[in-house]
Design an enzyme around this catalytic site. Structure first.
Site, mmCIF file in Angstrom:
data_model
loop_
_atom_site.group_PDB
_atom_site.id
_atom_site.type_symbol
_atom_site.label_atom_id
_atom_site.label_comp_id
_atom_site.label_asym_id
_atom_site.label_seq_id
_atom_site.Cartn_x
_atom_site.Cartn_y
_atom_site.Cartn_z
ATOM 1 N N ASN A 189 0.886 -1.177 -0.040
ATOM 2 C CA ASN A 189 0.100 0.078 -0.160
ATOM 3 C C ASN A 189 0.922 1.318 0.045
ATOM 4 O O ASN A 189 1.177 1.861 1.131
ATOM 5 C CB ASN A 189 -0.801 -0.080 1.209
ATOM 6 C CG ASN A 189 -1.758 1.203 1.356
ATOM 7 O OD1 ASN A 189 -1.811 1.921 0.339
ATOM 8 N ND2 ASN A 189 -2.645 0.873 2.293
ATOM 9 N N ARG B 60 -2.418 -1.898 -3.528
ATOM 10 C CA ARG B 60 -3.600 -1.433 -3.144
ATOM 11 C C ARG B 60 -3.449 -0.205 -4.077
ATOM 12 O O ARG B 60 -2.494 0.402 -4.061
ATOM 13 C CB ARG B 60 -3.762 -0.922 -1.849
ATOM 14 C CG ARG B 60 -4.951 -0.092 -1.703
ATOM 15 C CD ARG B 60 -4.932 0.562 -0.210
ATOM 16 N NE ARG B 60 -6.202 1.352 0.009
ATOM 17 C CZ ARG B 60 -6.275 2.392 0.429
ATOM 18 N NH1 ARG B 60 -5.207 2.680 1.301
ATOM 19 N NH2 ARG B 60 -7.715 2.865 0.694
ATOM 20 N N HIS C 73 -12.909 2.840 -0.308
ATOM 21 C CA HIS C 73 -12.915 1.656 0.544
ATOM 22 C C HIS C 73 -13.487 0.370 0.127
ATOM 23 O O HIS C 73 -13.967 -0.422 0.935
ATOM 24 C CB HIS C 73 -13.504 2.138 1.890
ATOM 25 C CG HIS C 73 -12.836 3.126 2.597
ATOM 26 N ND1 HIS C 73 -13.805 4.222 3.346
ATOM 27 C CD2 HIS C 73 -11.672 3.246 2.830
ATOM 28 C CE1 HIS C 73 -12.877 5.053 3.933
ATOM 29 N NE2 HIS C 73 -11.639 4.660 3.693
ATOM 30 N N HIS D 192 -17.524 1.503 7.195
ATOM 31 C CA HIS D 192 -16.025 1.657 7.545
ATOM 32 C C HIS D 192 -15.833 3.016 7.984
ATOM 33 O O HIS D 192 -15.709 3.982 7.595
ATOM 34 C CB HIS D 192 -15.555 1.467 6.005
ATOM 35 C CG HIS D 192 -13.737 1.554 6.297
ATOM 36 N ND1 HIS D 192 -12.968 0.661 5.961
ATOM 37 C CD2 HIS D 192 -12.946 2.651 6.310
ATOM 38 C CE1 HIS D 192 -11.720 0.901 6.229
ATOM 39 N NE2 HIS D 192 -11.572 2.098 6.360
ATOM 40 N N ARG E 257 -11.354 15.599 6.942
ATOM 41 C CA ARG E 257 -12.143 15.850 5.750
ATOM 42 C C ARG E 257 -13.440 16.474 6.338
ATOM 43 O O ARG E 257 -14.104 15.611 7.101
ATOM 44 C CB ARG E 257 -12.113 14.865 4.896
ATOM 45 C CG ARG E 257 -10.907 14.185 4.389
ATOM 46 C CD ARG E 257 -11.038 13.148 3.513
ATOM 47 N NE ARG E 257 -10.189 12.174 3.682
ATOM 48 C CZ ARG E 257 -9.930 10.861 3.544
ATOM 49 N NH1 ARG E 257 -10.869 10.357 2.858
ATOM 50 N NH2 ARG E 257 -8.858 10.182 3.995
ATOM 51 N N SER F 136 -10.231 10.384 17.193
ATOM 52 C CA SER F 136 -11.672 10.066 17.985
ATOM 53 C C SER F 136 -11.288 9.551 19.459
ATOM 54 O O SER F 136 -12.014 9.962 20.299
ATOM 55 C CB SER F 136 -12.518 9.254 17.411
ATOM 56 O OG SER F 136 -12.183 7.935 17.533
ATOM 57 N N GLU G 218 -14.544 -0.337 14.805
ATOM 58 C CA GLU G 218 -14.206 -1.574 15.617
ATOM 59 C C GLU G 218 -13.901 -1.332 17.136
ATOM 60 O O GLU G 218 -14.015 -2.146 18.172
ATOM 61 C CB GLU G 218 -13.080 -2.380 14.844
ATOM 62 C CG GLU G 218 -13.308 -2.613 13.498
ATOM 63 C CD GLU G 218 -11.899 -3.054 12.952
ATOM 64 O OE1 GLU G 218 -10.877 -3.362 13.437
ATOM 65 O OE2 GLU G 218 -11.933 -3.066 11.727
ATOM 66 N N GLU H 13 -8.415 -5.531 4.852
ATOM 67 C CA GLU H 13 -8.318 -5.363 3.229
ATOM 68 C C GLU H 13 -6.931 -6.235 2.459
ATOM 69 O O GLU H 13 -7.174 -6.430 1.521
ATOM 70 C CB GLU H 13 -7.937 -3.945 3.118
ATOM 71 C CG GLU H 13 -9.168 -2.984 3.464
ATOM 72 C CD GLU H 13 -8.842 -1.432 3.648
ATOM 73 O OE1 GLU H 13 -8.543 -1.201 4.800
ATOM 74 O OE2 GLU H 13 -8.851 -0.778 2.759
HETATM 75 P P1 AMP Z 1 -8.118 3.664 10.567
HETATM 76 O O1 AMP Z 1 -8.022 4.994 9.727
HETATM 77 O O2 AMP Z 1 -9.006 2.618 10.408
HETATM 78 O O3 AMP Z 1 -6.747 3.191 10.884
HETATM 79 O O4 AMP Z 1 -8.637 4.296 12.129
HETATM 80 C C1 AMP Z 1 -7.821 5.270 12.788
HETATM 81 C C2 AMP Z 1 -8.781 5.947 13.757
HETATM 82 O O5 AMP Z 1 -9.354 5.158 14.493
HETATM 83 C C3 AMP Z 1 -7.957 6.734 14.589
HETATM 84 O O6 AMP Z 1 -7.833 8.079 14.036
HETATM 85 C C4 AMP Z 1 -8.818 6.985 15.746
HETATM 86 O O7 AMP Z 1 -9.794 7.916 15.793
HETATM 87 C C5 AMP Z 1 -9.728 5.556 15.818
HETATM 88 N N1 AMP Z 1 -9.493 4.465 16.759
HETATM 89 C C6 AMP Z 1 -8.422 3.775 16.881
HETATM 90 N N2 AMP Z 1 -8.562 3.147 18.035
HETATM 91 C C7 AMP Z 1 -9.714 3.710 18.661
HETATM 92 C C8 AMP Z 1 -10.082 3.278 20.012
HETATM 93 N N3 AMP Z 1 -9.658 2.214 20.672
HETATM 94 N N4 AMP Z 1 -10.863 3.996 20.325
HETATM 95 C C9 AMP Z 1 -11.595 5.173 19.915
HETATM 96 N N5 AMP Z 1 -11.245 5.235 18.463
HETATM 97 C C10 AMP Z 1 -10.047 4.547 17.963
#
Ligand code: AMP
Length: 391
Positions: free
Chosen positions: A7, A84, A173, A199, A232, A275, A325, A376
């Site tokens: 990726n 990817r 996605h 997602h 975004r 978050s 998740e 993915e």
């Molecule tokens: P991704 O782009 O799928 O890797 O998601 C990244 C985002 O998931 C991070 O910026 C966080 O906002 C959120 N995230 C990851 N782990 C947690 C967690 N344990 N609790 C809440 N948000 C999470």
């Protein structure tokens, strides 16, 4: 088959070496700050410790050579490479073996995703050049949405302009949504027919999946559309763009940067794009963070119903990616707003932390609510196996 999944970004490159039969991940890592100073490779074998290797990475070619050298020590032969690709444009209804022609197509559609496609095409070319015995496969993130109904992908712009410039909803996605469908179908023994796949990561999109087919999705011509994301805006009135330029005095590039990198949860919370930080601050009473989370859940619930409408019904929804998740608070916030539709989750099940697919809805919920850890890389590897055959 042992597949190396790559990726590539403009200054980074993530990789994973995995086996398609067992799903076993032998090694994974990321090369960072390629072409910048202080470059390094973070590498992890199996469940082992992550090691940081400080290496000079003036370009992607050097990074790939280093990664192959590191993988030699893992002692698992690489049988094929899956790439990817963010934007497949008007060429890729599905994954495709790399040839001179398909590689040229990745470059031709690159103006739709200039930060990604050029780097991805370069990396594909380097892999072909360095390891000519290995087959390479292009796995576009847009392919899953290619055959959405025309009423979903067409924009109400003048036809000659839209068609001439290939302006349409491409979504993104797609590989993740395709995996989420597969995992949800397996988990429910085929009881899932109309799925709203959520997602929710730093980039976030929803997909309406009817019988395994994408019927609509929330991202558009680019991944800026739809839900509020880490940095975004998601959907705003398009006239905001003209207004920012005419009245605000911003240039096109400044508006682009503002809407892609300085907006979303970061702008609303004033604290972070992550978050986790926002949840923490909201709990401590920060009003802007509470509003940011509420708006995220509000838009999510609203667009979930838009997706359900595009299938004229729904029986299952699945939360996935970093936020979907991991954040029971966001899941609860979204489901609470859908309670009037008969969505009901069990607070205890919602709090369970696990890397497995799981159900969080109550038996009397009208909609089956699942949490599906996305994968993915496995989906990409399976496409490589499909196209290049087992070795
Ligand atoms: P991704 O782009 O799928 O890797 O998601 C990244 C985002 O998931 C991070 O910026 C966080 O906002 C959120 N995230 C990851 N782990 C947690 C967690 N344990 N609790 C809440 N948000 C999470």
């Amino acid at each position: 088959m042992n597949v190396l999944v790559i990726n590539a970004g403009s200054s980074s490159l993530k990789y994973q070496l995995l086996n398609t039969e067992a799903g076993q991940v032998y090694a994974k890592g990321n090369a960072e700050r390629i072409g910048i100073d202080d470059s390094f490779i973070g590498h992890q074998e199996g469940d082992g410790e992550k090691e940081k290797l400080v290496v000079e990475l003036p370009d992607h070619r050097t990074a790939i050579k280093h990664i192959f050298e590191i993988l030699e020590k893992v002692d698992v032969p690489v049988d094929g490479i899956g790439h990817r690709v963010v934007q497949g444009g008007w060429y890729f209804p599905e994954s495709a073996v790399v040839t001179d022609e398909t590689l040229a197509e990745v470059r031709e559609v690159a103006p739709l995703a200039p930060l990604h496609n050029y780097a991805e095409a370069d990396v594909i070319e380097i892999c072909r050049d360095l390891y000519p015995d290995l087959g390479n496969v292009i796995v576009p993130d847009t392919a899953f949405h290619y055959n959405m109904p025309e009423h979903a992908w067409r924009y109400a712009l003048p036809r000659d302009v839209a068609d001439g410039l290939h302006i349409r909803k491409y979504g993104a996605h797609g590989t993740s949504h395709r995996y989420i469908w597969k995992a949800a179908s397996e988990f429910t023994n085929g009881a899932c027919h109309k799925l709203v796949s959520c997602h929710l990561g730093s980039g976030a999109s929803l997909c309406a999946i009817d019988g395994g087919k994408s019927m609509d999705t929330t991202m558009g011509l680019t991944p800026l559309d739809g839900l509020i994301m880490g940095t975004r805006t998601g959907t705003v009135d398009p006239a905001t763009v003209f207004y920012l330029q005419r009245v605000g005095g911003y240039t096109v590039d400044e508006v682009d940067t503002m809407m892609n990198k300085q907006s979303g949860l970061l702008a609303l919370s004033g604290v972070s794009s992550d978050s986790r930080d926002i949840e923490e601050a909201a709990e401590a009473g920060d009003k802007n963070c509470q509003m940011a989370m509420d708006m995220f859940c509000y838009r999510c619930a609203q667009l979930i119903l838009e997706m359900a409408q595009s299938m004229e019904g729904w029986d299952t929804m699945a939360f996935s990616a970093g936020i979907g998740e991991n954040s029971d608070v966001i899941r609860a916030g979204v489901c609470e707003k859908l309670a009037w539709m008969g969505v009901k989750i069990d607070p205890e099940l919602n709090k369970v932390r696990s890397g497995d697919v799981r159900r969080i809805s109550t038996p009397d919920s009208k909609i089956d609510v699942l949490v599906v850890p996305t994968n993915e890389e496995l989906m990409i590897a399976l496409d490589v196996e499909d196209l290049l055959g087992d070795k």
